[in-house]
Scaffold this active site. Structure first.
Site, PDB file in Angstrom:
ATOM      1  N   ASN A  48      19.826  13.424  84.811  1.00 56.03           N
ATOM      2  CA  ASN A  48      18.532  13.428  85.491  1.00 56.03           C
ATOM      3  C   ASN A  48      17.626  12.289  85.041  1.00 56.03           C
ATOM      4  OD1 ASN A  48      15.816  14.690  86.538  1.00 56.03           O
ATOM      5  ND2 ASN A  48      15.606  14.586  84.302  1.00 56.03           N
ATOM      6  N   TYR A  95      15.751  -0.458  90.319  1.00 56.01           N
ATOM      7  CA  TYR A  95      15.883   1.001  90.408  1.00 56.01           C
ATOM      8  C   TYR A  95      16.679   1.416  91.633  1.00 56.01           C
ATOM      9  CZ  TYR A  95      14.426   5.899  90.931  1.00 56.01           C
ATOM     10  OH  TYR A  95      14.410   7.258  91.097  1.00 56.01           O
ATOM     11  N   GLY A 137      16.854  13.984  79.970  1.00 58.89           N
ATOM     12  CA  GLY A 137      15.447  14.011  80.393  1.00 58.89           C
ATOM     13  C   GLY A 137      15.003  15.398  80.788  1.00 58.89           C
ATOM     14  N   GLY A 138      15.465  16.403  80.060  1.00 61.50           N
ATOM     15  CA  GLY A 138      15.264  17.787  80.480  1.00 61.50           C
ATOM     16  C   GLY A 138      13.996  18.460  80.009  1.00 61.50           C
TER      17      GLY A 138
END
Length: 266
Positions: A105, A170, A29-30
């Site tokens: 991430n 989550y 997720g960069g």
């Protein structure tokens, strides 16, 4: 669209870690949100950075090239596809060298009610927020062990520490990430591999602003922080760089909380 001033604020307090220059970094997720700030932070340190995400990040890579003279390696990938994720990590090693630093991430904190969660949603949430972390770590460890060691940094969240409502799948995954981090630290420390976690508080990103962060909820959050200032992605980068560098060489199995004092205030 011009981002809100909170999001656009840049941090100048990350410091310089000379040992990160030339290291191979892989970020999930960069290309957006906190992940984009992390990618930019490592490139600024002189590291070789690869990242994955589903959406197109070409413009982001071009922006980094314009700023630093070098672009990260963008590999489109759905991290819930374990085979594709491992293939991206293999390609990273082939193009940039064995992975020295893994930053897990990518996450999805979609709000949901306990009564409305079905098995498909639960499995989807775990696939993004926990399963991908485990298998990315597994693949990174396979590269790190022959290379003499490495560093794994997993993103958790203070949401589970605070017992926050509204997204139980989550928060469950984020609690599990801390446990996973501790287990990896214990199991692979003798191989020179360190594993630590970062637990951010409320970070203002375009996604949060678009989906559920209002001025009212933001103000309420700031009232409960010791430092009454909104966190932005750049505020998280310094902790990640510190954990990746030799400055933290005897730290493993730990969780760094970066939340403006939200948890400390209770």
């Amino acid at each position: 669209m011009t981002p809100p001033s909170d999001i656009a604020r840049q941090s100048s307090a990350c410091g310089q870690y000379s040992d990160l220059a030339g290291k191979t970094v892989f970020v999930t997720g960069g290309g957006s949100g906190i992940g984009a700030a992390v990618t930019r932070g490592f490139v600024a340190q002189g590291a070789r950075v690869a990242f994955v995400q589903r959406s197109d990040a070409t413009a982001f890579c071009d922006d980094i090239r314009d700023q630093f003279g070098a672009a990260p390696l963008f590999l489109p990938c759905d991290i819930t596809d374990t085979r594709a994720l491992k293939a991206a990590m293999k390609q990273t090693a082939e193009q940039l060298g064995p992975i020295d630093i893994l930053v897990n991430n990518a996450a999805n904190d979609q709000r949901h009610r306990t009564e409305e969660v079905d098995e498909a949603f639960w499995d989807w949430s775990m696939a993004i927020n926990l399963k991908s972390y485990f298998f990315a770590a597994q693949a990174a460890i396979a590269q790190m062990k022959p290379n003499g060691g490495g560093t794994i940094i997993n993103f958790s969240s203070v949401s589970y520490m605070a017992g926050m409502k509204g997204f139980p799948a989550y928060t469950s995954s984020n609690a599990a990430i801390v446990s996973l981090t501790q287990s990896l630290a214990r199991e692979f420390g003798r191989d020179g591999i360190r594993a630590n976690a970062v637990a951010p508080g409320m970070v203002v990103t375009p996604r949060q602003m678009e989906l559920w962060l209002t001025e009212e909820s933001k103000s309420k959050q700031l009232e409960n922080q010791c430092l009454p200032e909104a966190l932005v992605p750049d505020d998280i980068v310094g902790s990640v760089l510190f954990l990746a560098s030799g400055a933290s060489r005897m730290m493993t199995g730990q969780t760094l909380i970066v939340d403006g004092g939200f948890i400390a205030r209770g």
